[in-house]
Scaffold this motif. Structure first.
Motif, PDB file in Angstrom:
ATOM      1  N   VAL A 102      -8.227  -9.663  -2.338  1.00 30.62           N
ATOM      2  CA  VAL A 102      -7.752  -8.560  -3.173  1.00 30.62           C
ATOM      3  C   VAL A 102      -6.364  -8.866  -3.726  1.00 30.62           C
ATOM      4  O   VAL A 102      -6.062  -8.563  -4.883  1.00 30.62           O
ATOM      5  CB  VAL A 102      -7.743  -7.238  -2.379  1.00 30.62           C
ATOM      6  CG1 VAL A 102      -7.141  -6.108  -3.205  1.00 30.62           C
ATOM      7  CG2 VAL A 102      -9.161  -6.867  -1.960  1.00 30.62           C
ATOM      8  N   ALA A 103      -5.509  -9.511  -2.925  1.00 33.09           N
ATOM      9  CA  ALA A 103      -4.186  -9.911  -3.413  1.00 33.09           C
ATOM     10  C   ALA A 103      -4.317 -10.862  -4.595  1.00 33.09           C
ATOM     11  O   ALA A 103      -3.569 -10.756  -5.578  1.00 33.09           O
ATOM     12  CB  ALA A 103      -3.388 -10.565  -2.291  1.00 33.09           C
ATOM     13  N   GLY A 104      -5.276 -11.781  -4.511  1.00 31.24           N
ATOM     14  CA  GLY A 104      -5.494 -12.730  -5.601  1.00 31.24           C
ATOM     15  C   GLY A 104      -5.988 -12.048  -6.862  1.00 31.24           C
ATOM     16  O   GLY A 104      -5.569 -12.408  -7.975  1.00 31.24           O
ATOM     17  N   VAL A 161       1.092 -10.797   4.493  1.00 35.85           N
ATOM     18  CA  VAL A 161       0.448 -11.776   3.624  1.00 35.85           C
ATOM     19  C   VAL A 161       0.051 -11.128   2.303  1.00 35.85           C
ATOM     20  O   VAL A 161       0.260 -11.706   1.225  1.00 35.85           O
ATOM     21  CB  VAL A 161      -0.794 -12.384   4.322  1.00 35.85           C
ATOM     22  CG1 VAL A 161      -1.640 -13.180   3.337  1.00 35.85           C
ATOM     23  CG2 VAL A 161      -0.364 -13.276   5.483  1.00 35.85           C
ATOM     24  N   PHE A 162      -0.496  -9.931   2.379  1.00 37.09           N
ATOM     25  CA  PHE A 162      -0.890  -9.234   1.150  1.00 37.09           C
ATOM     26  C   PHE A 162       0.332  -8.970   0.267  1.00 37.09           C
ATOM     27  O   PHE A 162       0.284  -9.173  -0.947  1.00 37.09           O
ATOM     28  CB  PHE A 162      -1.577  -7.914   1.484  1.00 37.09           C
ATOM     29  CG  PHE A 162      -2.091  -7.186   0.268  1.00 37.09           C
ATOM     30  CD1 PHE A 162      -3.354  -7.439  -0.220  1.00 37.09           C
ATOM     31  CD2 PHE A 162      -1.288  -6.268  -0.394  1.00 37.09           C
ATOM     32  CE1 PHE A 162      -3.825  -6.793  -1.369  1.00 37.09           C
ATOM     33  CE2 PHE A 162      -1.736  -5.608  -1.534  1.00 37.09           C
ATOM     34  CZ  PHE A 162      -3.015  -5.874  -2.021  1.00 37.09           C
ATOM     35  N   ARG A 163       1.419  -8.520   0.871  1.00 38.79           N
ATOM     36  CA  ARG A 163       2.638  -8.257   0.107  1.00 38.79           C
ATOM     37  C   ARG A 163       3.118  -9.526  -0.614  1.00 38.79           C
ATOM     38  O   ARG A 163       3.443  -9.493  -1.806  1.00 38.79           O
ATOM     39  CB  ARG A 163       3.741  -7.749   1.031  1.00 38.79           C
ATOM     40  CG  ARG A 163       5.026  -7.347   0.297  1.00 38.79           C
ATOM     41  CD  ARG A 163       6.196  -7.247   1.272  1.00 38.79           C
ATOM     42  NE  ARG A 163       6.005  -6.270   2.302  1.00 38.79           N
ATOM     43  CZ  ARG A 163       6.290  -4.965   2.186  1.00 38.79           C
ATOM     44  NH1 ARG A 163       6.801  -4.499   1.052  1.00 38.79           N
ATOM     45  NH2 ARG A 163       6.079  -4.150   3.209  1.00 38.79           N
ATOM     46  N   ALA A 164       3.158 -10.633   0.115  1.00 40.59           N
ATOM     47  CA  ALA A 164       3.674 -11.877  -0.448  1.00 40.59           C
ATOM     48  C   ALA A 164       2.766 -12.434  -1.535  1.00 40.59           C
ATOM     49  O   ALA A 164       3.239 -12.908  -2.571  1.00 40.59           O
ATOM     50  CB  ALA A 164       3.856 -12.906   0.668  1.00 40.59           C
ATOM     51  N   LEU A 206      -1.105   2.268  -0.519  1.00 37.48           N
ATOM     52  CA  LEU A 206      -1.012   2.239  -1.975  1.00 37.48           C
ATOM     53  C   LEU A 206       0.034   1.211  -2.365  1.00 37.48           C
ATOM     54  O   LEU A 206       1.138   1.190  -1.805  1.00 37.48           O
ATOM     55  CB  LEU A 206      -0.620   3.621  -2.505  1.00 37.48           C
ATOM     56  CG  LEU A 206      -0.279   3.715  -3.999  1.00 37.48           C
ATOM     57  CD1 LEU A 206      -1.511   3.443  -4.852  1.00 37.48           C
ATOM     58  CD2 LEU A 206       0.300   5.094  -4.321  1.00 37.48           C
ATOM     59  N   TRP A 207      -0.316   0.349  -3.334  1.00 41.13           N
ATOM     60  CA  TRP A 207       0.580  -0.685  -3.828  1.00 41.13           C
ATOM     61  C   TRP A 207       0.621  -0.615  -5.351  1.00 41.13           C
ATOM     62  O   TRP A 207      -0.392  -0.309  -5.985  1.00 41.13           O
ATOM     63  CB  TRP A 207       0.081  -2.081  -3.432  1.00 41.13           C
ATOM     64  CG  TRP A 207      -0.094  -2.310  -1.967  1.00 41.13           C
ATOM     65  CD1 TRP A 207      -1.128  -1.902  -1.181  1.00 41.13           C
ATOM     66  CD2 TRP A 207       0.795  -3.043  -1.114  1.00 41.13           C
ATOM     67  NE1 TRP A 207      -0.944  -2.331   0.111  1.00 41.13           N
ATOM     68  CE2 TRP A 207       0.234  -3.032   0.174  1.00 41.13           C
ATOM     69  CE3 TRP A 207       2.008  -3.713  -1.323  1.00 41.13           C
ATOM     70  CZ2 TRP A 207       0.837  -3.661   1.259  1.00 41.13           C
ATOM     71  CZ3 TRP A 207       2.609  -4.336  -0.249  1.00 41.13           C
ATOM     72  CH2 TRP A 207       2.036  -4.309   1.026  1.00 41.13           C
TER      73      TRP A 207
END
Length: 334
Positions: A238-240, A266-269, A298-299
């Motif tokens: 999802v980060a990608g 990891v998701f934040r970075a 939420l981001w």
């Protein structure tokens, strides 16, 4: 008189033995809690090296409370059990208090250039469509992201058509059960499914065109206890997607990760997104006990601003809803 003396001594000895037994139990219980809490804290430290250790990060906040409470109990040995129980209660109430303090029956009014978003794990076992419909319509969000929203809730999409004429996702399959419903038409909308080895169940929708494009992603990550390696892969997937998505990006969902987990970092970075900035224990909802874990998040992109974020009231699910007002960039037409 000589005969009474041994009796008194015997009573005194018996009383002292009872007190020693009582104090020893409390002392032993405090020692067990301390060792267990230190163990969880140690696993949290190892989370960066092991996804299996990171699976225990859910309990890190409780471990800190356990360490503080058990140390206090060991210091006040004569009241060890009472102090230990007070420490446990304080830890549970502190987490629940953060949830209660972060819960609002009503949302702040939308400001100029703001949209309202509702993110809600509706729980497969909760099939009261009347309750869900009443809550969603009462929140009156512009965009609603729902998870564990499967075939038993498909009829609700039609019932909400008057307020939310646009919908997309994969509610027709139990394995996916993620949906976005919207007051405004999508430019594109697509769903991804875990059984296709393509990351977590999710929906990705875009609004607008070109420089005025907005991407919204709703995702439901697997629980770390069901597969620590898989959970981290889903977070990275999802980060990608968020990293390469066009325009400003909003990601919301049931991440099944607390804010102190390695996978969260990891998701934040890897996403480059900004977290909502509040610790809001959303699980379990009040119907099942004191809310303890902040696993719904939420981001947003750095060019977006979260002006208000809070938990909604218990609406029959095992999660509390997450509600937010988000300001779009200047000149961005919604």
């Amino acid at each position: 008189m000589d005969r009474s003396e041994p009796v008194c001594q015997k009573k005194r000895a018996g009383g002292e033995a009872g007190l020693i037994s009582k104090y020893s139990f409390g002392f032993a219980a405090a020692a067990v809690v301390l060792l267990g809490s230190l163990g969880v804290a140690a696993l949290w430290l190892l989370g960066a090296a092991s996804t299996y250790a990171d699976a225990f990060s859910h309990l890190f906040g409780h471990a800190i409370g356990g360490i503080a409470g058990s140390i206090a109990a060991l210091v006040w040995r004569r009241r060890a059990l009472l102090v230990l129980l007070a420490g446990v209660a304080a830890t549970l109430v502190l987490h629940a208090g953060l949830a209660w303090n972060g819960t609002s029956q009503t949302s702040a009014p939308r400001g100029p250039g703001e949209i309202k978003l509702l993110s809600f794990n509706t729980w497969h076992s909760h099939a009261d469509l009347d309750e869900l419909q009443a809550y969603i319509e009462r929140e009156d969000a512009d965009i609603v992201l729902v998870y564990e929203f499967g075939p038993n809730k498909l009829a609700l999409i039609e019932r909400l058509k008057k307020s939310y004429p646009y919908a997309g996702g994969c509610a027709e399959t139990w394995h996916c059960s993620v949906e976005i419903i919207s007051k405004r038409p999508f430019t594109t909308v697509e769903a991804g499914r875990r059984e296709q080895f393509d990351g977590p169940p999710r929906v990705v929708a875009t609004y607008g065109q070109g420089a005025a494009q907005l991407t919204i992603i709703g995702a439901h990550m697997m629980r770390p206890i069901d597969g620590p390696n898989g959970h981290l892969k889903e977070m990275r997937r999802v980060a990608g997607i968020a990293k390469v998505a066009p325009g400003p990006v909003i990601v919301a969902g049931d991440f099944n990760a607390t804010s102190w987990s390695h996978s969260f970092g990891v998701f934040r970075a890897e996403s480059g997104l900004v977290h909502m900035g509040r610790f809001l224990p959303s699980w379990p909802a009040e119907a099942r006990g004191l809310p303890q874990l902040g696993i719904d998040h939420l981001w947003v992109s750095k060019d977006l601003t979260i002006t208000d974020v809070h938990l909604g009231p218990n609406a029959g699910s095992d999660h509390r809803p997450l509600v937010a007002n988000i300001r779009l960039p200047d000149g961005f037409e919604w």
